[in-house]
Design a protein around this motif. Structure first.
Motif, PDB file in Angstrom:
ATOM      1  N   GLY A  98      41.143  33.744  47.817  1.00  0.00           N
ATOM      2  CA  GLY A  98      41.981  33.814  48.897  1.00  0.00           C
ATOM      3  C   GLY A  98      41.493  35.468  49.266  1.00  0.00           C
ATOM      4  N   ARG A  99      40.829  36.117  49.140  1.00  0.00           N
ATOM      5  CA  ARG A  99      40.347  37.123  50.171  1.00  0.00           C
ATOM      6  C   ARG A  99      39.489  36.805  50.718  1.00  0.00           C
ATOM      7  NH1 ARG A  99      39.428  40.675  44.321  1.00  0.00           N
ATOM      8  NH2 ARG A  99      38.462  39.042  44.855  1.00  0.00           N
ATOM      9  N   SER A 100      39.110  37.896  51.619  1.00  0.00           N
ATOM     10  CA  SER A 100      37.809  37.472  53.018  1.00  0.00           C
ATOM     11  C   SER A 100      36.859  38.269  51.429  1.00  0.00           C
ATOM     12  CB  SER A 100      38.051  38.766  54.148  1.00  0.00           C
ATOM     13  OG  SER A 100      37.975  40.078  53.630  1.00  0.00           O
ATOM     14  N   VAL A 101      35.089  38.367  52.316  1.00  0.00           N
ATOM     15  CA  VAL A 101      34.681  38.348  51.808  1.00  0.00           C
ATOM     16  C   VAL A 101      34.142  39.442  51.652  1.00  0.00           C
ATOM     17  CG1 VAL A 101      31.708  37.810  51.869  1.00  0.00           C
ATOM     18  CG2 VAL A 101      33.276  35.569  52.045  1.00  0.00           C
ATOM     19  N   SER A 102      34.527  40.474  52.227  1.00  0.00           N
ATOM     20  CA  SER A 102      34.571  41.725  53.230  1.00  0.00           C
ATOM     21  C   SER A 102      35.881  42.381  52.296  1.00  0.00           C
ATOM     22  CB  SER A 102      34.645  42.319  55.068  1.00  0.00           C
ATOM     23  OG  SER A 102      35.777  41.754  54.755  1.00  0.00           O
ATOM     24  N   GLY A 103      36.713  41.914  51.840  1.00  0.00           N
ATOM     25  CA  GLY A 103      37.572  42.293  51.342  1.00  0.00           C
ATOM     26  C   GLY A 103      36.981  42.615  49.454  1.00  0.00           C
ATOM     27  N   ALA A 104      36.451  41.477  49.204  1.00  0.00           N
ATOM     28  CA  ALA A 104      36.007  41.297  47.862  1.00  0.00           C
ATOM     29  C   ALA A 104      34.347  42.240  47.770  1.00  0.00           C
ATOM     30  CB  ALA A 104      35.455  40.338  47.265  1.00  0.00           C
ATOM     31  N   LEU A 105      33.822  42.228  48.634  1.00  0.00           N
ATOM     32  CA  LEU A 105      33.092  43.150  48.740  1.00  0.00           C
ATOM     33  C   LEU A 105      33.348  44.720  48.818  1.00  0.00           C
ATOM     34  CD1 LEU A 105      29.903  42.082  51.492  1.00  0.00           C
ATOM     35  CD2 LEU A 105      30.252  42.380  48.715  1.00  0.00           C
ATOM     36  N   VAL A 106      34.555  45.160  49.471  1.00  0.00           N
ATOM     37  CA  VAL A 106      34.564  46.396  48.686  1.00  0.00           C
ATOM     38  C   VAL A 106      35.972  46.449  47.682  1.00  0.00           C
ATOM     39  CG1 VAL A 106      36.945  47.898  50.196  1.00  0.00           C
ATOM     40  CG2 VAL A 106      35.262  46.510  52.177  1.00  0.00           C
TER      41      VAL A 106
END
Length: 269
Positions: free
Chosen positions: A216-224
């Motif tokens: 449910g998170r954004s890809v950028s959120g998962a990377l951060v």
């Protein structure tokens, strides 16, 4: 091969001083030349048709104001760069982005700051424009960050042209890192991950491939989040693999990282 020449955009903000110090540390680590760049065009009002009394004076005064600001930017750059012998300065009266594009042939890596809202700072370059048009890897430095260790690096992986380019552009960082995580967010992004590991191993980079579920998170959120979990201070990604217009309309990894990544991001397009 390490970076031989690093370019940094300079303006009159405190964030720019931090950015120059970061670029200076990188240049020292790589034994590279450091080039500061600044440009601005005076905000002339459109004059009426025909000669206007005092218009020539107004134009000259506007140019002189910008030249004074450029001198101040040069002084701030020289102070933050610490007087190294491998330092150069380039400035001009003109629009910032075209001037930066013209200078980029002299650099292996260009360090830029986040776009300042709501009004960009004098001399500021939109990082999205820089990523799209420079033809060089762009290192985005968040406000207040004046050092980059890059001992632990997160690579955002999806088998696209931009991601493949970013990995090669980031090799000077990856070869020095003690931990490199090649992160695929969601299963469909994992294609080519093992080939990427083998390529990195051929370059003497020790890396592991990690699959993350976005949940449910954004890809950028998962990377951060992955960077925070592993103490990484650098994220490497391809930029605008879906096109800039689509990202700004529908959202995307590049847009989100440019807007709010808490760590440095190296991006290639």
């Amino acid at each position: 091969m390490p970076y031989a020449s690093i370019m940094v955009t300079v303006d009159l903000t405190d964030e720019a001083r931090s950015r120059v110090r970061l670029a200076k540390h990188l240049a020292d680590d790589c034994h590279a030349r450091l080039i500061g760049v600044a440009a601005e065009q005076a905000a002339y009002a459109v004059p009426p048709v025909g000669p206007t009394p005092g218009s020539a004076y107004a134009l000259a005064a506007g140019d002189e104001t910008i030249l004074n600001d450029l001198r101040r930017a040069h002084e701030a750059f020289a102070e933050a760069a610490g007087g190294s012998e491998r330092v150069a300065w380039r400035s001009n009266l003109g629009v910032p982005l075209p001037f930066l594009l013209a200078q980029a042939a002299a650099a292996d890596l260009v360090v830029v700051g986040r776009r300042m809202e709501p009004v960009p700072a004098l001399f500021a370059v939109d990082p999205a424009d820089a990523v799209m048009h420079l033809g060089r890897p762009v290192l985005l430095a968040p406000p207040g960050v004046d050092h980059l260790d890059a001992k632990r690096v997160v690579v955002g992986w999806k088998n696209t042209r931009e991601a493949r380019r970013a990995i090669l552009d980031a090799l000077p960082f990856l070869k020095r890192a003690s931990e490199v995580l090649v992160v695929s967010v969601d299963e469909e992004a994992a294609s080519g991950g093992q080939d990427t590991l083998r390529l990195l191993q051929a370059h003497d980079v020790s890396a592991i491939h990690v699959r993350r579920d976005a949940q449910g998170r954004s890809v950028s959120g998962a990377l951060v989040e992955t960077a925070a979990e592993h103490g990484a201070d650098l994220i490497v990604t391809g930029a605008y693999s879906h096109g800039r217009l689509r990202e700004w309309v529908f959202g995307g990894v590049t847009r989100d990282l440019l807007a709010g990544a808490p760590v440095c991001c190296l991006m290639s397009h």
